[in-house]
Design a protein around this motif. Structure first.
Motif, PDB file in Angstrom:
ATOM      1  N   ILE A  75       0.846  -1.344  -0.799  1.00 42.25           N
ATOM      2  CA  ILE A  75      -0.391  -0.008   0.030  1.00 42.25           C
ATOM      3  C   ILE A  75       0.685   1.374   0.342  1.00 42.25           C
ATOM      4  O   ILE A  75       1.212   1.368   0.876  1.00 42.25           O
ATOM      5  CB  ILE A  75      -0.608   0.007   1.557  1.00 42.25           C
ATOM      6  CG1 ILE A  75      -2.065  -0.793   0.630  1.00 42.25           C
ATOM      7  CG2 ILE A  75      -1.464   1.563   1.358  1.00 42.25           C
ATOM      8  CD1 ILE A  75      -3.044  -0.782  -0.094  1.00 42.25           C
TER       9      ILE A  75
ATOM     10  N   THR B   4      -0.863   4.460  -0.640  1.00 39.20           N
ATOM     11  CA  THR B   4      -1.408   5.136  -0.410  1.00 39.20           C
ATOM     12  C   THR B   4      -3.130   5.552   1.068  1.00 39.20           C
ATOM     13  O   THR B   4      -3.719   4.226   0.880  1.00 39.20           O
ATOM     14  CB  THR B   4      -2.768   5.742  -1.780  1.00 39.20           C
ATOM     15  OG1 THR B   4      -1.449   5.908  -2.456  1.00 39.20           O
ATOM     16  CG2 THR B   4      -3.952   7.042  -1.311  1.00 39.20           C
ATOM     17  N   PHE B   5      -3.604   6.098   1.639  1.00 39.63           N
ATOM     18  CA  PHE B   5      -4.485   5.864   2.502  1.00 39.63           C
ATOM     19  C   PHE B   5      -5.551   6.891   2.060  1.00 39.63           C
ATOM     20  O   PHE B   5      -5.383   7.868   2.186  1.00 39.63           O
ATOM     21  CB  PHE B   5      -4.116   6.130   4.283  1.00 39.63           C
ATOM     22  CG  PHE B   5      -3.555   4.530   4.763  1.00 39.63           C
ATOM     23  CD1 PHE B   5      -4.608   3.782   4.977  1.00 39.63           C
ATOM     24  CD2 PHE B   5      -2.183   4.946   4.757  1.00 39.63           C
ATOM     25  CE1 PHE B   5      -3.850   2.981   6.147  1.00 39.63           C
ATOM     26  CE2 PHE B   5      -2.017   3.378   5.423  1.00 39.63           C
ATOM     27  CZ  PHE B   5      -1.977   2.436   5.581  1.00 39.63           C
TER      28      PHE B   5
ATOM     29  N   LEU C 104       2.040   8.485   9.297  1.00 39.00           N
ATOM     30  CA  LEU C 104       2.038   8.101   8.282  1.00 39.00           C
ATOM     31  C   LEU C 104       2.956   8.917   7.361  1.00 39.00           C
ATOM     32  O   LEU C 104       3.279   8.301   6.277  1.00 39.00           O
ATOM     33  CB  LEU C 104       0.255   7.486   8.043  1.00 39.00           C
ATOM     34  CG  LEU C 104      -0.381   7.236   8.511  1.00 39.00           C
ATOM     35  CD1 LEU C 104      -2.428   6.673   8.588  1.00 39.00           C
ATOM     36  CD2 LEU C 104       0.308   5.237   7.858  1.00 39.00           C
TER      37      LEU C 104
ATOM     38  N   PHE D  94       3.162   7.603   3.232  1.00 38.50           N
ATOM     39  CA  PHE D  94       1.765   7.308   2.421  1.00 38.50           C
ATOM     40  C   PHE D  94       1.198   8.733   1.691  1.00 38.50           C
ATOM     41  O   PHE D  94       0.917   9.650   2.505  1.00 38.50           O
ATOM     42  CB  PHE D  94       1.402   6.950   3.566  1.00 38.50           C
ATOM     43  CG  PHE D  94       2.229   5.558   4.090  1.00 38.50           C
ATOM     44  CD1 PHE D  94       1.520   4.231   3.316  1.00 38.50           C
ATOM     45  CD2 PHE D  94       2.662   5.011   5.670  1.00 38.50           C
ATOM     46  CE1 PHE D  94       1.845   3.416   3.358  1.00 38.50           C
ATOM     47  CE2 PHE D  94       2.686   3.777   5.035  1.00 38.50           C
ATOM     48  CZ  PHE D  94       2.782   2.441   4.621  1.00 38.50           C
TER      49      PHE D  94
ATOM     50  N   LEU E  96      -2.359  10.558   1.469  1.00 39.34           N
ATOM     51  CA  LEU E  96      -3.071  10.796   2.364  1.00 39.34           C
ATOM     52  C   LEU E  96      -4.360  11.980   1.997  1.00 39.34           C
ATOM     53  O   LEU E  96      -4.268  12.812   1.188  1.00 39.34           O
ATOM     54  CB  LEU E  96      -3.007  11.624   3.864  1.00 39.34           C
ATOM     55  CG  LEU E  96      -2.034   9.959   4.575  1.00 39.34           C
ATOM     56  CD1 LEU E  96      -1.443  11.212   6.486  1.00 39.34           C
ATOM     57  CD2 LEU E  96      -2.042   8.423   4.430  1.00 39.34           C
TER      58      LEU E  96
ATOM     59  N   ALA F 230      -4.758   1.840   0.290  1.00 39.70           N
ATOM     60  CA  ALA F 230      -6.357   1.088   1.416  1.00 39.70           C
ATOM     61  C   ALA F 230      -7.381   2.529   2.150  1.00 39.70           C
ATOM     62  O   ALA F 230      -7.123   3.864   2.227  1.00 39.70           O
ATOM     63  CB  ALA F 230      -4.763   1.338   2.878  1.00 39.70           C
TER      64      ALA F 230
ATOM     65  N   VAL G 127      -9.606   3.798   4.840  1.00 39.11           N
ATOM     66  CA  VAL G 127     -10.795   3.492   6.281  1.00 39.11           C
ATOM     67  C   VAL G 127     -12.055   4.045   6.536  1.00 39.11           C
ATOM     68  O   VAL G 127     -12.066   5.217   6.496  1.00 39.11           O
ATOM     69  CB  VAL G 127      -9.584   3.768   6.933  1.00 39.11           C
ATOM     70  CG1 VAL G 127      -9.745   3.893   9.170  1.00 39.11           C
ATOM     71  CG2 VAL G 127      -7.454   3.685   6.348  1.00 39.11           C
TER      72      VAL G 127
ATOM     73  N   LEU H   6      -2.950   1.599  12.996  1.00 43.66           N
ATOM     74  CA  LEU H   6      -3.079   1.863  11.010  1.00 43.66           C
ATOM     75  C   LEU H   6      -1.495   1.217  10.834  1.00 43.66           C
ATOM     76  O   LEU H   6      -0.796   0.469   9.894  1.00 43.66           O
ATOM     77  CB  LEU H   6      -3.539   2.875  10.868  1.00 43.66           C
ATOM     78  CG  LEU H   6      -5.218   2.553  10.321  1.00 43.66           C
ATOM     79  CD1 LEU H   6      -5.362   4.266   9.640  1.00 43.66           C
ATOM     80  CD2 LEU H   6      -4.987   1.762   9.693  1.00 43.66           C
TER      81      LEU H   6
END
Lengths: 45, 797
Positions: free
Chosen positions: B477, B479-480, B624, B629, B631, B678, B680, B722
Motif C-alpha cells: 500500500i 495511499t490511505f 503515516l 504514505f 493521504l 487502503a 479506512v 494503522l
C-alpha cells in the motif's frame, strides 16, 4: 559369543519395556507441564 | 453530516434509576453469600458438562477444567492443590502454574462443583470454569498423540542405530553371519512399531489422497518409507534376493524421526496461534443476576439469558452479553476484546460488550445480544475463519506443488531405472532419497505459518484480520483514504461556540442547558452535559451544577425538551432546549450543528457543536506521512466541514460532498494512476468503496462485525494501530519471501544431489526436516506481540 543370542533379544525387550514406561508418562501428562514436577519438591507433604 | 437543528428523543428516566438502586440494595441484603449462591447454579449435570468430561480412569467421576485467577507462582499452585484435595470427593487435582489451568477429578456422588470451587475462594483465589474445555482437551489429546509417535520413533531409532553400528565398523569377515542376521532381525522388530504406529499419519494421508485421486506431499514420503522398509525386509529374510543383503533400517527410522520432529514443531506453532485468544474465550460468566418482573434479582444460568433481560453486573464481573447500561456508572476494561488498554467510562445509555469486565461500580444492563450474536462470539468465529482461509501466496504455492510432486515421482522412477542395471538395491535407495528430499513441506508451510503468526499477534494488539491474503496486499500500500465521520472524528460532538443574549454569560447558559441535557441520550445533549461537567471541574460550581436538575420534563418529538428548573433562590424557571424554531432563536450562519436554549423571556443562547476529532488522529496522520504514505480524505459531508477536519488532523487533500459513486470514482482514478490504496472507513456506509480498495480497514466499534466487509477491523476504534499493522504486514511478507526462497533453494540444491545418488536416505530425511524447521522458526518471530511495534514506532520506519 553365544550370549548374544540372549542379549540382543533382551535389548529388544528392554526397548519395549522403556516404551511402555514412556507411554505411561506421556499419557499422564508429565511432559505437558515440566515445571510442576520440579516444583513438587517444595511441597510440605 | 447533514445539518441537524432538532433535538429529538429526550427522555427522563430518574424513576427507573431510583428503582434500580433500591433493587440493588435488596439484592445485596437478600442472600448472605451471593457468591455461594452463584456457584450452586453449576451443580446440575447440564451445567457442569460444559466444562467437564467423564473421567476415563475413575469410573463415575468427572474431570473438570478450571482457569484460576490470582495465581502468580508455584507456591500458589501448591496452596490451591492442597485446598482442593481437602474437599471430600475430590479424587485428584493437577494445576499448571504456567498456564493457570487446572484439572480436577471429582465424584458426583460425594461432592458438587460449587463445593470445591468455594474451597478455592476460601484460600483467596478465584476459579472460573473453562468454557473452552472441550477444544482445549482435543488439542491436548492431539499434542499427546504426536509426542507419543515422536517418542516411539526416537527410541526405536536409537536402538536400531546400535544394531547397525557393527555393520558400519567391521567388515563381513570380522562378524559371523549368524550374529549379523540376529542384529538385522532385532532391527526389523524395532522398525515395526515405527512403520505401523509412527508412520500411520503419513500412510493415512497418502491413502486418502490416492482414493480422492489427489496428490499431496505425504504420497512421496509414504512411498519412500514403504519402499525402504520393503527393501530392508527382503534384505533381512532373503539375503540372496535381487536387492542383496543390504538393510536400511537405520535410515528408515531416522528419517521418520526427523519428519515427525518437523510436524511436531509445526503443530506447536498452530496451537500457540489457536491459544492466542484462549484467555478471551473464558471471559463469559456462567451465571447472571436477572431482574424479575417483581423487581427482585434472581441468579440464573447464562444459558437461559434472553434478549431484553435486565441483568446486574457487579465490579469485577464480566458482562454476559452485549447490551446497554440502563443504570449505574462505572468503568469497564475491554482490553482483551478491543486492545484498548485504558479503562473506559460507561454510564446510562452506553454500550457494553460481552466478555469485557466491569471495574468500579454496579451496572444494570439490558441485554441486546446473547450467544453467537455477541461481538465476543463474532470475534472468536472471525478469528477461526481467518485461520482456515488460504492466502493467495499459499494457493499459488499449492498450484505449483502438484506438478512438482508429479515431477518428483517421475524423477525418482527415472533414477531407479537408471541405476537398476548396476545395483537394484542402490537404485531403489536413490529413488527413496529423491522422494524424501524433495517433499515440498517447507514450501507449502512458508506462507501460512508466517501469516497465521502475524494474525495472532495482531489480534492481541486489537486488529482482527478477516482474510490472511489481505496481509499480502497491505504490504504494497502507498495511499490511505480516510472517511471523515466516525473515522477521523468520533460520533460525539464538542461545543465550539456559544451565542447568548445580552446579560447572560456563556457559562451560565451552559449550566442551565445542562440541567435539561443531563437527562437525554441525544448526542448533542450529551456533548452539552459533558462540557458543563468539564467546566464545573475547573471552576468553582461543581456542587452547584449537580443541584441544577430540571423537573417535570416533557419532550416534543423532533423538536426538543422542556422542563422546570428551581433556582437557588427558590424561584422556578421554564426552560426549553432544542431546535432554533422550538426556541425562537435568531438565525446564525454556520455549517455546524446548532442547539438553542430559551427561558420565560424567550431565546437565551445557541450552542454550536462540532464533531470531535479523534485525539490520536493528527499523530497517526503525521506518522503515516513521515512513513511516506499519500493521504486523502473523501467524505459525503459538506466541503467546508470536511476541509476543516482535514486541516485539523493535517491532511491537505480533502474532498467533500462525495456520493458513494464519487468516492469509488476517485478511488479508481488513484488506482489507475498506479497507486495501491487502503480505505479506512466505518465499515458500513462505504461498502462499495471498501470493496473497491486494495485493502480496507473498518473501525470496529460502530458496526456489527459480521456485516463489516473490511479486510481488517480495528477493534478499539483506535487509528494508532494503522501504521503498526502496515509495518507488520511488510515484515510478514519479508519473512514469507525468505521462507519461500529458502525452501525453493533447498529443493533446487538437493534434487540433483539425490538424483546422482550422493545423498543417503537418512541425510535426505534430515535435510527435509531441517528445511521445515527453519521455515517454522522464522515464522515464529512474527508471533511476538504488536504492542512493542507501536511504542517503538519511528517516524522514518
Amino acid at each position: 559369543m553365544d550370549i548374544l543370542y540372549l542379549l540382543i533379544p533382551l535389548s529388544v525387550a528392554l526397548v519395549f519395556f522403556i516404551l511402555a514406561g514412556l507411554w505411561w508418562a506421556i499419557h499422564r501428562g508429565q511432559f505437558e507441564d515440566i515445571e510442576a514436577e520440579g516444583e513438587r519438591i517444595l511441597r510440605n507433604d | 453530516m447533514t445539518r441537524v437543528n432538532v433535538l429529538p428523543a429526550l427522555s427522563s428516566d430518574t424513576r427507573a434509576a431510583t428503582e434500580a438502586l433500591a433493587a440493588t440494595q435488596a439484592a445485596s441484603s437478600q442472600g448472605q453469600n451471593p457468591e455461594a449462591e452463584r456457584l450452586q447454579l453449576l451443580d446440575t449435570q447440564q451445567e457442569w458438562s460444559a466444562f467437564s468430561l467423564p473421567d476415563k480412569a475413575e469410573v463415575g467421576c468427572w474431570r473438570s477444567s478450571v482457569v484460576f485467577e490470582g495465581m502468580h507462582c508455584a507456591a500458589c499452585a501448591i496452596t490451591l492443590e492442597d485446598a482442593l484435595r481437602s474437599v471430600p470427593g475430590v479424587v485428584s487435582v493437577q494445576i499448571s502454574s504456567a498456564s493457570h489451568r487446572g484439572q480436577i477429578v471429582w465424584s458426583p456422588a460425594r461432592t458438587r462443583p460449587s463445593e470445591w470451587l468455594q474451597s478455592v475462594q476460601r484460600v483467596g483465589y478465584k476459579a472460573l470454569p473453562a468454557n473452552d474445555a472441550h477444544a482445549h482437551e482435543t488439542r491436548r489429546q492431539e499434542a499427546r498423540r504426536m509426542v507419543w509417535r515422536l517418542s516411539v520413533a526416537a527410541l526405536c531409532m536409537m536402538q536400531v542405530m546400535m544394531y547397525a553400528t557393527p555393520s558400519y565398523l567391521y567388515g563381513p569377515a570380522e562378524i559371523s553371519a549368524e550374529s549379523m542376521h540376529l542384529l538385522r532381525w532385532a532391527s526389523w522388530v524395532l522398525s515395526l512399531p515405527v512403520l505401523f504406529f509412527s508412520c500411520a499419519p503419513f500412510f493415512g494421508n497418502a491413502w486418502r489422497d490416492l482414493r480422492e485421486r489427489q496428490i499431496s506431499m505425504d504420497l512421496p514420503v509414504a512411498l519412500g518409507m514403504g519402499v525402504t522398509f520393503a527393501v530392508s525386509s527382503l534384505g533381512t529374510f532373503e539375503p540372496a534376493g535381487p536387492f542383496g543383503a543390504e538393510v536400511y533400517f537405520d535410515s528408515f527410522t531416522m528419517f521418520v524421526f526427523f519428519l515427525l520432529m518437523g510436524r511436531w514443531l509445526e503443530q506447536r506453532l498452530r496451537d500457540r496461534t489457536a491459544g492466542a485468544l484462549e484467555a478471551v474465550l473464558n471471559r463469559l460468566p456462567d451465571s447472571v443476576r436477572l431482574r424479575q418482573t417483581d423487581g427482585r434479582w434472581a441468579l440464573i444460568s447464562i444459558r437461559r439469558l434472553a434478549v431484553g433481560d435486565v441483568i446486574q453486573v457487579m465490579p469485577g464481573e464480566a458482562f454476559a452479553g452485549d447490551g446497554r447500561v440502563v443504570s449505574g456508572r462505572s468503568q469497564v476494561d475491554e482490553a482483551l476484546l478491543t486492545g484498548e488498554s485504558l479503562p473506559l467510562a460507561r454510564q446510562t445509555g452506553d454500550r457494553v460488550i460481552a466478555g469485557s469486565h466491569n471495574l468500579s461500580g454496579p451496572l444494570e444492563v439490558q441485554i441486546e445480544q446473547v450467544g453467537a450474536a455477541t461481538r465476543y462470539a463474532q470475534i472468536v468465529s472471525l478469528m477461526e475463519s481467518a485461520a482456515v482461509s488460504k492466502p493467495d501466496l499459499a494457493l499459488w504455492v499449492d498450484r505449483w506443488a502438484k506438478p512438482f510432486l508429479i515431477f518428483v515421482l517421475i524423477a525418482s522412477l527415472a533414477s531407479a531405472v537408471f541405476w537398476w542395471p548396476t545395483d537394484p538395491a542402490h537404485a531403489l535407495m536413490v529413488a527413496v532419497s529423491v522422494l524424501i528430499v524433495t517433499c515440498p513441506c517447507a514450501l507449502s508451510l512458508a506462507t501460512p505459518a508466517a501469516m497465521l503468526a502475524t494474525a495472532g499477534a495482531l489480534a492481541r494488539g486489537g486488529v482482527l484480520v478477516r482474510k490472511l491474503s489481505a496481509l499480502q496486499h497491505l504490504a504494497g500500500i502507498d495511499t490511505f483514504i480516510f472517511d471523515k465521520t466516525g473515522t477521523l472524528t468520533r460520533d460525539a460532538f464538542q461545543l465550539s461556540q456559544t451565542h447568548t443574549r445580552a446579560g447572560v454569560s456563556a457559562e451560565q447558559a451552559l449550566a442551565w442547558a445542562s440541567s435539561l441535557a443531563r437527562h437525554s441520550l441525544h448526542p448533542a445533549s450529551r456533548a452539552l452535559w459533558a462540557e458543563a461537567r468539564a467546566q464545573a471541574k475547573t471552576g468553582i460550581q461543581g456542587a452547584a451544577l449537580e443541584a441544577l436538575n430540571a423537573q417535570q420534563l416533557s419532550e416534543q418529538a423532533g423538536q426538543g425538551v422542556r422542563g422546570q428548573l428551581q433556582l437557588p433562590d427558590g424561584a422556578w424557571m421554564n426552560l426549553r432546549l432544542g431546535s432554533s424554531v422550538f426556541c425562537d432563536s435568531p438565525p446564525f450562519k454556520s455549517h455546524h450543528l446548532q442547539v438553542s436554549l430559551a427561558d420565560d423571556l424567550g431565546w437565551m443562547a445557541t450552542f454550536e457543536l462540532t464533531e470531535e476529532v479523534r485525539p490520536e488522529a493528527s499523530q497517526v496522520v503525521c506518522a503515516l506521512k513521515n512513513a511516506g504514505f499519500t493521504l486523502k480524505v473523501l467524505s459525503g459531508d459538506s466541503q467546508a466541514a470536511v476541509s476543516q477536519v482535514a486541516e485539523r488532523v493535517g491532511i491537505a487533500d480533502a474532498q467533500g460532498a462525495c456520493s458513494p459513486q464519487d468516492k469509488l470514482k476517485a478511488l479508481q482514478q488513484l488506482q489507475a494512476n498506479g497507486h495501491r490504496v487502503a480505505m479506512v472507513g466505518d465499515g458500513l456506509n462505504d461498502g462499495p468503496v471498501l470493496a473497491g480498495a486494495d485493502v480496507s480497514f473498518a473501525l470496529g466499534q460502530a458496526v456489527p462485525l459480521a456485516q463489516s466487509k473490511a479486510d481488517f477491523v480495528l477493534m478499539g476504534s483506535q487509528l494508532d494501530m494503522l501504521l503498526a499493522t502496515v509495518l507488520r504486514s511488510r515484515q510478514t511478507l519479508r519473512i514469507v519471501k525468505q521462507n519461500l526462497i529458502w525452501a525453493a533453494a533447498y529443493n533446487a540444491a538437493c534434487v540433483p544431489l539425490a538424483l546422482l545418488g550422493w545423498l543417503p536416505a537418512w541425510a535426505a530425511g534430515l535435510g527435509m526436516a531441517t528445511s521445515s524447521l527453519v521455515v517454522v522458526l522464522n515464522a515464529m518471530r512474527l508471533a511476538k506481540s504488536t504492542a512493542s511495534a507501536v511504542h517503538r514506532r519511528s517516524p522514518k520506519a
